[in-house]
Scaffold this motif. Sequence first.
Motif, PDB file in Angstrom:
ATOM      1  N   LEU A  73      10.369  19.238  -3.767  1.00 59.96           N
ATOM      2  CA  LEU A  73       9.671  20.512  -3.946  1.00 59.96           C
ATOM      3  C   LEU A  73       8.765  20.753  -2.739  1.00 59.96           C
ATOM      4  O   LEU A  73       8.147  19.835  -2.222  1.00 59.96           O
ATOM      5  CB  LEU A  73       8.780  20.480  -5.195  1.00 59.96           C
ATOM      6  CG  LEU A  73       9.444  20.235  -6.542  1.00 59.96           C
ATOM      7  CD1 LEU A  73       8.384  20.254  -7.638  1.00 59.96           C
ATOM      8  CD2 LEU A  73      10.477  21.324  -6.809  1.00 59.96           C
ATOM      9  N   SER A  74       8.684  22.009  -2.350  1.00 59.73           N
ATOM     10  CA  SER A  74       7.850  22.377  -1.201  1.00 59.73           C
ATOM     11  C   SER A  74       6.423  22.664  -1.639  1.00 59.73           C
ATOM     12  O   SER A  74       6.196  23.404  -2.593  1.00 59.73           O
ATOM     13  CB  SER A  74       8.471  23.608  -0.536  1.00 59.73           C
ATOM     14  OG  SER A  74       7.492  24.494  -0.090  1.00 59.73           O
ATOM     15  N   THR A  75       5.467  22.063  -0.928  1.00 62.72           N
ATOM     16  CA  THR A  75       4.054  22.343  -1.212  1.00 62.72           C
ATOM     17  C   THR A  75       3.769  23.830  -1.033  1.00 62.72           C
ATOM     18  O   THR A  75       3.094  24.448  -1.850  1.00 62.72           O
ATOM     19  CB  THR A  75       3.133  21.587  -0.232  1.00 62.72           C
ATOM     20  OG1 THR A  75       3.611  21.789   1.097  1.00 62.72           O
ATOM     21  CG2 THR A  75       3.088  20.116  -0.536  1.00 62.72           C
ATOM     22  N   THR A  76       4.311  24.379   0.058  1.00 66.32           N
ATOM     23  CA  THR A  76       4.013  25.775   0.387  1.00 66.32           C
ATOM     24  C   THR A  76       4.461  26.721  -0.714  1.00 66.32           C
ATOM     25  O   THR A  76       3.766  27.664  -1.065  1.00 66.32           O
ATOM     26  CB  THR A  76       4.719  26.142   1.704  1.00 66.32           C
ATOM     27  OG1 THR A  76       4.278  25.237   2.693  1.00 66.32           O
ATOM     28  CG2 THR A  76       4.404  27.560   2.128  1.00 66.32           C
ATOM     29  N   GLN A 133       7.155  11.436  -9.123  1.00 67.76           N
ATOM     30  CA  GLN A 133       5.956  12.154  -8.682  1.00 67.76           C
ATOM     31  C   GLN A 133       5.758  13.346  -9.601  1.00 67.76           C
ATOM     32  O   GLN A 133       6.728  13.851 -10.184  1.00 67.76           O
ATOM     33  CB  GLN A 133       6.122  12.660  -7.249  1.00 67.76           C
ATOM     34  CG  GLN A 133       5.796  11.605  -6.196  1.00 67.76           C
ATOM     35  CD  GLN A 133       5.761  12.206  -4.805  1.00 67.76           C
ATOM     36  OE1 GLN A 133       6.527  13.097  -4.476  1.00 67.76           O
ATOM     37  NE2 GLN A 133       4.866  11.702  -3.969  1.00 67.76           N
ATOM     38  N   ALA A 134       4.509  13.783  -9.705  1.00 65.28           N
ATOM     39  CA  ALA A 134       4.229  14.990 -10.479  1.00 65.28           C
ATOM     40  C   ALA A 134       3.352  15.894  -9.629  1.00 65.28           C
ATOM     41  O   ALA A 134       2.605  15.426  -8.778  1.00 65.28           O
ATOM     42  CB  ALA A 134       3.502  14.632 -11.768  1.00 65.28           C
ATOM     43  N   VAL A 135       3.471  17.197  -9.875  1.00 72.17           N
ATOM     44  CA  VAL A 135       2.716  18.168  -9.104  1.00 72.17           C
ATOM     45  C   VAL A 135       1.273  18.219  -9.610  1.00 72.17           C
ATOM     46  O   VAL A 135       1.038  18.401 -10.802  1.00 72.17           O
ATOM     47  CB  VAL A 135       3.355  19.569  -9.243  1.00 72.17           C
ATOM     48  CG1 VAL A 135       2.534  20.617  -8.486  1.00 72.17           C
ATOM     49  CG2 VAL A 135       4.798  19.546  -8.775  1.00 72.17           C
ATOM     50  N   LEU A 183       7.915  25.495   5.236  1.00 67.06           N
ATOM     51  CA  LEU A 183       7.670  25.075   3.851  1.00 67.06           C
ATOM     52  C   LEU A 183       6.709  23.901   3.745  1.00 67.06           C
ATOM     53  O   LEU A 183       6.644  23.241   2.721  1.00 67.06           O
ATOM     54  CB  LEU A 183       9.005  24.729   3.184  1.00 67.06           C
ATOM     55  CG  LEU A 183       9.992  25.907   3.085  1.00 67.06           C
ATOM     56  CD1 LEU A 183      11.332  25.429   2.539  1.00 67.06           C
ATOM     57  CD2 LEU A 183       9.444  27.022   2.205  1.00 67.06           C
ATOM     58  N   GLY A 184       5.956  23.634   4.821  1.00 72.15           N
ATOM     59  CA  GLY A 184       4.976  22.548   4.748  1.00 72.15           C
ATOM     60  C   GLY A 184       5.495  21.302   5.435  1.00 72.15           C
ATOM     61  O   GLY A 184       6.648  21.224   5.851  1.00 72.15           O
ATOM     62  N   ARG A 185       4.612  20.329   5.531  1.00 75.82           N
ATOM     63  CA  ARG A 185       4.962  19.110   6.257  1.00 75.82           C
ATOM     64  C   ARG A 185       5.896  18.241   5.448  1.00 75.82           C
ATOM     65  O   ARG A 185       5.748  18.126   4.232  1.00 75.82           O
ATOM     66  CB  ARG A 185       3.697  18.321   6.550  1.00 75.82           C
ATOM     67  CG  ARG A 185       2.838  19.009   7.553  1.00 75.82           C
ATOM     68  CD  ARG A 185       1.423  18.504   7.424  1.00 75.82           C
ATOM     69  NE  ARG A 185       0.552  19.407   8.154  1.00 75.82           N
ATOM     70  CZ  ARG A 185       0.329  19.305   9.457  1.00 75.82           C
ATOM     71  NH1 ARG A 185       0.868  18.324  10.151  1.00 75.82           N
ATOM     72  NH2 ARG A 185      -0.441  20.173  10.056  1.00 75.82           N
TER      73      ARG A 185
END
Length: 651
Positions: A528-531, A558-560, A514-516
């Motif tokens: 939340l996962s970046t992937t 934080q916001a996406v 799911l990303g780093r």
Amino acid sequence: MPDKIDHLLEDVETFPPSAEFVAASPVPADLYERAEADRLGFWADQARELHWHTPFTETLDWSGAPIARWFGDGELNVAYNCVDRHVAAGNGDRIAIHWEGEPGDTRTITYADLLGEVKRAANMLESLGVTAGDVVAIYLPMIPETVIAMLACARIGAVHSVIFGGFSADSIRQRVEDASAKLVITSDGSIRKGKVLALKNTVDEALSKGAASVKHVLVVKRADNEVALQKGRDLWWHDEIAQVSDEHVAKPFPSEHPLFILYTSGTTGKPKGLLHTSGGYLTQTAYTHRVAFDLRPEEDVFWCSADVGWVTGHSYLVYGPLANGATQVMYEGTPDTPDLGRWFKIIQDYKVTIFYTAPTAIRSYMKAGRQIPAKYDLSSLRVLGSVGEPINPEAWLWYREVIGGGRTPIVDTWWQTETGAHMIAPIPSQVALKPGAAQRPIPGIVVEVVDDDGNRVDPGQMGLLTICEPWPSMARGIYGDPERFADTYWSRFPGVYFAGDGAGVDRDGELWLLGRVDDVMNVSGHRLSTTEIESSLVDHEFVAEAAVVGAKDETTGQAVVAFVVLKRSKSEEAAAVDTPQVLRRHVADDIGAFARPREVYLVDELPKTRSGKIMRRLLRDAADGKQIGDTATLTDASVMATIQAGMTSGA
Ligand code: ATP
Ligand code: MG
């Protein structure tokens, strides 16, 4: 809700192997069972596929954790295993390397040819005073001499440190000084997009500012580029190699003898120089190359498109394929010279059967359009692999359908410079494949996805990927900095390796990367996962590639923020609508309102490391309006300037 990855609990279409594929597979059907029944015995069996001058009696000694000893009382010669033994077995006429230069020149190298070259190169290194344990820096393009130089080092017990050919003088100097390299091997130039990069000049610049350990610079002639040779220090490879004998006996070295130092890609920060040793590394690279790619060495033509300057090039262009006596393709240049069909032409011309590349390449072909591969005969392909980043389900399906003719398995392989070889990858003859998932640890590897307290997460939750048991090809530390190794990977959960990547387990118990962890976003207290969000964006018909980051936000923490590259074929349709708004809604519909990007920026290109990975930390800086961080390992520094200009103009 967030922290939960809903699609892990949903039905996904799977792709079981065809009956023909299963029937023809050389991979033993009971591999998972055997590894489970006796893990160390299983690894010892894999190690015994190699030639040991002195057989080992001890499989693993973990008393010096986190530095492992595998097959510690055995002795072998890595180069003997990659070359001599295939010739001794009567396969000297088999082609080891079909090399193709960017201008179209070719070289065909059999195992017998390779043996002669490696023996002479070993004699040449010895004649220059290089002995076991010395470090040799290799700064060369993708030419056969690079492989020959690496194997010649291995043959005499010297330690190579390959420096990717795109790095600057400063990066070279740092790496040469870090390891006190005695010899640098470079070339008069590297041919990229029809131009010559003057590698030797870059080495001269690097050595002019320090690096006093270097006694000689060996220069391979490749580009007919004029170079200045410093008297007493610099020598032509072709002159030196002409003076030595082609007889050379491979001496045995202990299993734990160092083989190479290699720096990570630098996606998350300053690269780490990882040390790998001999017996365990070769065991796991050869084994995974056989089982993950369903290898039949007598028939297959394997092609790994990675540069030899990265771990993928070390393990799946040099050591794995050659230890297995495979035939492979090595290509010097860029994928778009003379045009974007070049790779497909190579697959067609050499009848490549197994192709291994990175998601970044697949997504760039998605951006350009399927009409390009459609011009070539790709019917020889039977297995496709992916490595380097999570492969979005949409890219996986595109790869299978457009490149693999709807017929080939796609093997997603998760691993790191630190792990040396594949760790999580489905065995294509034995697993029904799921688009976008690496699915299972390879037999012999034990992993767990845990929460912050180290407890195993439930299916559908996002957690941290850990590796619970030592494995043969694990790094034996960060060169010159044992504490950093223990701190970075072994301190978060005592006794367990923490990979730095997020992962989840689906309802079938299979793994999704799911990303780093550094890139995970925290929106209103939910992770939340970046992937997951990037895959949702790539799933939209307009989108070829996407990167999302968590930007500072006063209300939600934080916001996406998303950066999106559109497919060329969809540019008109996309221009006719408010595409950022369409994509924001798409993510909200697909995943949930909490994942809706605050902003979507349309960009021409994403910032990537030289190994092709998206550098989200730079995009995060841009989204926060901060000064952009360290860009030393970025391919093209102007990409960030263009993106920032577009952001302020409101594009
Ligand atoms: P640095 O450690 O310096 O930040 P890096 O992690 O990019 O650089 P590598 O060792 O080349 O250096 O890459 C390993 C990383 O690449 C993994 O930790 C993971 O994040 C990513 N990766 C590799 N293969 C996959 C895959 N199949 N699926 C998901 N992620 C992958
Ligand atoms: Mg890393």
